[in-house]
Enzyme design. Structure first.
Site, PDB file in Angstrom:
ATOM      1  CG  HIS A 243      -4.191   1.343  -8.248  1.00 13.56           C
ATOM      2  ND1 HIS A 243      -5.539   1.413  -8.029  1.00 13.56           N
ATOM      3  CD2 HIS A 243      -3.601   2.117  -7.303  1.00 13.56           C
ATOM      4  CE1 HIS A 243      -5.755   2.205  -6.998  1.00 13.56           C
ATOM      5  NE2 HIS A 243      -4.602   2.639  -6.530  1.00 13.56           N
TER       6      HIS A 243
ATOM      7  CG  ASP B  26       3.109   4.496  -3.777  1.00 12.87           C
ATOM      8  OD1 ASP B  26       3.012   5.587  -3.200  1.00 12.87           O
ATOM      9  OD2 ASP B  26       2.393   3.518  -3.519  1.00 12.87           O
TER      10      ASP B  26
ATOM     11  CG  HIS C 243      -2.042   0.899   1.286  1.00 11.71           C
ATOM     12  ND1 HIS C 243      -2.414   1.679   0.229  1.00 11.71           N
ATOM     13  CD2 HIS C 243      -2.904   1.237   2.300  1.00 11.71           C
ATOM     14  CE1 HIS C 243      -3.441   2.447   0.579  1.00 11.71           C
ATOM     15  NE2 HIS C 243      -3.757   2.203   1.838  1.00 11.71           N
TER      16      HIS C 243
HETATM   17  N1  COA Z   1       4.551  -6.208 -10.943  1.00 13.00           N
HETATM   18  C1  COA Z   1       4.366  -7.385 -11.596  1.00 13.00           C
HETATM   19  N2  COA Z   1       3.173  -8.032 -11.624  1.00 13.00           N
HETATM   20  C2  COA Z   1       2.151  -7.462 -10.982  1.00 13.00           C
HETATM   21  C3  COA Z   1       2.282  -6.237 -10.298  1.00 13.00           C
HETATM   22  C4  COA Z   1       3.544  -5.609 -10.304  1.00 13.00           C
HETATM   23  N3  COA Z   1       3.753  -4.460  -9.656  1.00 13.00           N
HETATM   24  N4  COA Z   1       1.099  -5.891  -9.756  1.00 13.00           N
HETATM   25  C5  COA Z   1       0.241  -6.887 -10.072  1.00 13.00           C
HETATM   26  N5  COA Z   1       0.888  -7.829 -10.791  1.00 13.00           N
HETATM   27  C6  COA Z   1       0.313  -9.077 -11.331  1.00 13.00           C
HETATM   28  C7  COA Z   1       0.239 -10.128 -10.214  1.00 13.00           C
HETATM   29  O1  COA Z   1       1.423 -10.873 -10.123  1.00 13.00           O
HETATM   30  C8  COA Z   1      -0.947 -10.931 -10.660  1.00 13.00           C
HETATM   31  O2  COA Z   1      -0.526 -11.770 -11.721  1.00 13.00           O
HETATM   32  P1  COA Z   1      -1.244 -13.188 -11.995  1.00 13.00           P
HETATM   33  O3  COA Z   1      -2.652 -12.853 -12.340  1.00 13.00           O
HETATM   34  O4  COA Z   1      -0.431 -13.755 -13.108  1.00 13.00           O
HETATM   35  O5  COA Z   1      -1.129 -13.947 -10.698  1.00 13.00           O
HETATM   36  C9  COA Z   1      -1.895  -9.899 -11.240  1.00 13.00           C
HETATM   37  O6  COA Z   1      -1.058  -8.831 -11.689  1.00 13.00           O
HETATM   38  C10 COA Z   1      -2.906  -9.359 -10.223  1.00 13.00           C
HETATM   39  O7  COA Z   1      -2.180  -8.908  -9.064  1.00 13.00           O
HETATM   40  P2  COA Z   1      -2.852  -8.711  -7.626  1.00 13.00           P
HETATM   41  O8  COA Z   1      -1.772  -8.341  -6.671  1.00 13.00           O
HETATM   42  O9  COA Z   1      -3.713  -9.873  -7.281  1.00 13.00           O
HETATM   43  O10 COA Z   1      -3.838  -7.529  -7.954  1.00 13.00           O
HETATM   44  P3  COA Z   1      -4.361  -6.415  -7.019  1.00 13.00           P
HETATM   45  O11 COA Z   1      -5.458  -5.765  -7.723  1.00 13.00           O
HETATM   46  O12 COA Z   1      -4.618  -6.920  -5.647  1.00 13.00           O
HETATM   47  O13 COA Z   1      -3.032  -5.511  -7.018  1.00 13.00           O
HETATM   48  C11 COA Z   1      -1.515  -4.115  -5.961  1.00 13.00           C
HETATM   49  C12 COA Z   1      -2.897  -4.260  -6.621  1.00 13.00           C
HETATM   50  C13 COA Z   1      -1.266  -2.619  -5.780  1.00 13.00           C
HETATM   51  C14 COA Z   1      -1.556  -4.808  -4.594  1.00 13.00           C
HETATM   52  C15 COA Z   1      -0.415  -4.746  -6.847  1.00 13.00           C
HETATM   53  O14 COA Z   1      -0.469  -4.213  -8.151  1.00 13.00           O
HETATM   54  C16 COA Z   1       0.962  -4.590  -6.238  1.00 13.00           C
HETATM   55  O15 COA Z   1       1.331  -5.332  -5.320  1.00 13.00           O
HETATM   56  N6  COA Z   1       1.790  -3.617  -6.771  1.00 13.00           N
HETATM   57  C17 COA Z   1       3.115  -3.377  -6.275  1.00 13.00           C
HETATM   58  C18 COA Z   1       3.072  -2.560  -4.993  1.00 13.00           C
HETATM   59  C19 COA Z   1       2.658  -1.140  -5.228  1.00 13.00           C
HETATM   60  O16 COA Z   1       3.188  -0.439  -6.060  1.00 13.00           O
HETATM   61  N7  COA Z   1       1.697  -0.694  -4.414  1.00 13.00           N
HETATM   62  C20 COA Z   1       1.202   0.664  -4.429  1.00 13.00           C
HETATM   63  C21 COA Z   1      -0.220   0.739  -4.855  1.00 13.00           C
HETATM   64  S1  COA Z   1      -0.743   2.418  -5.026  1.00 13.00           S
END
Ligand code: COA
Length: 384
Positions: free
Chosen positions: A267, A321, A228
């Site tokens: 996101h 971020d 987050h």
């Molecule tokens: N890099 C690579 N792959 C990513 C990714 C990233 N930053 N973010 C998501 N994915 C991929 C996941 O591996 C997953 O792949 P799969 O379907 O093959 O398993 C898919 O996209 C869905 O990811 P998931 O984490 O389940 O989706 P979400 O909607 O819950 O994700 C976040 C949102 C923000 C939690 C996620 O994108 C993330 O962890 N990002 C990195 C941390 C970050 O920058 N956070 C700040 C948010 S403002």
């Protein structure tokens, strides 16, 4: 749809994804188009024309303030800036290596303990506590930054804007107008963002009629998480680890091979380019031109291109971020402090959304889909 044992069918949404839990007029994210509005006004326009104080007023009170209203609100924020000496004493007792977000959680909690009106959950009481928190969270964050370096906290200066005073207390020197405006824009961009995890946490706590300080401490606890608000700190660590632009492509290849998420991308709501990232990318480009910090911005640009080439079609694009860290870094702020800066901005959104929700008088209370046994015999300890 799943059937629940007490009867009826309900929707099961893992991680509450897509669930609508309340009505709001505060802000809206169009994830498909990459648009963000606060009360109808595009974020780009607020970033260009507004100030953090005006935006906070707008979010909380639901209208753009007239000149007199804005002046009174600013005066109120300035009057609240100093924190009780006992709060600083508590922060001083924390181990030096305490993460700033853990220290923020402690600082806001301590502030609540020292506010005799802190438990007043009337609309007037929560508004008053909210304004104090918006103002004093900056003083607490800056004190934490100073204490981490073994320096005494800097007292707030009344004649400065919220952004300029924050930078002044953080760095112990007067920021120039350009730096202060960049901080102001960053505060506006981070002020609110729908029902994200930390906002929801804060709202859940307030919905139990706990108190504003507990709600904001909870919001800070949720924002601290590395996927987050904590991602901004990890982005800069990642860019520094990559070191030079020519190593960015290799980094992405390795991350894919190891199935590692790349920080600052993806996101839950945006499947298009986050508009806040677009603004911060431009600021980062501008502020780092010709500076020695230029390097991490250059690494970021190459990394962005490569990640978009691989993941762009899946909607995994830069989020807020990704470039905020480059900007804070160029302002001379320590990387460990980045998420605390995010928290200081977000207090406005937390306060606004809590105040909007409280009149509903409905505690948040989801259910879990029970998958355990229904009748289990208790086996005494000695017979197990
Ligand atoms: N890099 C690579 N792959 C990513 C990714 C990233 N930053 N973010 C998501 N994915 C991929 C996941 O591996 C997953 O792949 P799969 O379907 O093959 O398993 C898919 O996209 C869905 O990811 P998931 O984490 O389940 O989706 P979400 O909607 O819950 O994700 C976040 C949102 C923000 C939690 C996620 O994108 C993330 O962890 N990002 C990195 C941390 C970050 O920058 N956070 C700040 C948010 S403002």
């Amino acid at each position: 749809m799943v059937e629940i044992k007490t009867g009826g069918n309900v929707e099961f949404a893992k991680g509450l994804g897509g669930v609508i839990a309340c009505k709001s007029s505060i802000g809206y994210i169009d994830g498909a188009k990459g648009k963000l509005i606060y009360r109808g006004i595009p974020i780009e326009e607020l970033a260009e024309k507004s100030t953090y104080e005006e935006t906070a007023y707008f979010l909380i009170f639901g209208k753009l303030p007239k000149a007199g209203e804005l002046d009174a609100f600013k005066e109120r924020l300035v009057a609240c800036r100093s924190v009780p000496a006992a709060v600083i004493e508590i922060l001083k007792k924390l181990p030096r290596e305490t993460h700033p977000m853990a220290a923020m959680r402690v600082g806001i909690s301590a502030l609540g303990c020292m506010d005799p009106e802190g438990d007043n959950m009337s609309i007037e009481g929560t508004t008053e506590a909210g304004i104090k928190i918006i103002s004093r969270s900056a003083t607490i964050a800056a004190a934490i930054a100073r204490l981490r370096k073994g320096e005494e906290p800097v007292e707030p200066r009344p004649g400065l804007t919220h952004a300029a005073n924050f930078l002044y207390m953080l760095l112990g020197k007067m920021p120039d107008d350009k730096m202060a405006r960049i901080m102001d824009i960053s505060l506006i961009l981070h002020a609110d963002h729908g029902m994200n995890a930390s906002t929801f946490t804060a709202m859940v706590i307030a919905s139990t009629m706990s108190d504003m300080y507990s709600a904001v401490s909870g919001g800070i606890a949720a924002l601290k998480g590395t996927i987050h608000g904590g991602a901004n700190e990890r982005v800069v660590n990642m860019l520094m680890e990559i070191g030079t632009p020519d190593k960015a492509v290799e980094y992405v290849k390795n991350a894919i091979a190891k199935k590692q998420k790349i920080m600052g991308f993806g996101h839950r709501v945006y499947k298009a380019y986050d508009p806040r990232a677009r603004i911060l990318a431009r600021i980062s480009e501008d502020i780092t031109r010709g500076e020695k910090t230029h390097k991490i911005h250059e690494v970021a640009k190459v990394l962005e291109k490569e990640v978009i080439a691989v993941y762009g079609k899946k909607g995994i694009l830069p989020n807020v971020d990704f470039y905020s860290g480059c900007v804070y870094n160029a302002l001379g702020i320590e990387t460990r402090m980045f998420t605390a800066l995010f928290a200081v901005s977000r207090t406005a959104g937390w306060v606004a959304r809590i105040l909007e929700y409280l009149p509903e008088g409905k505690m948040f209370r989801p259910r879990a889909l029970y998958e355990g046994p229904e009748a289990m015999k208790y086996i005494p300890l000695g017979e197990r």
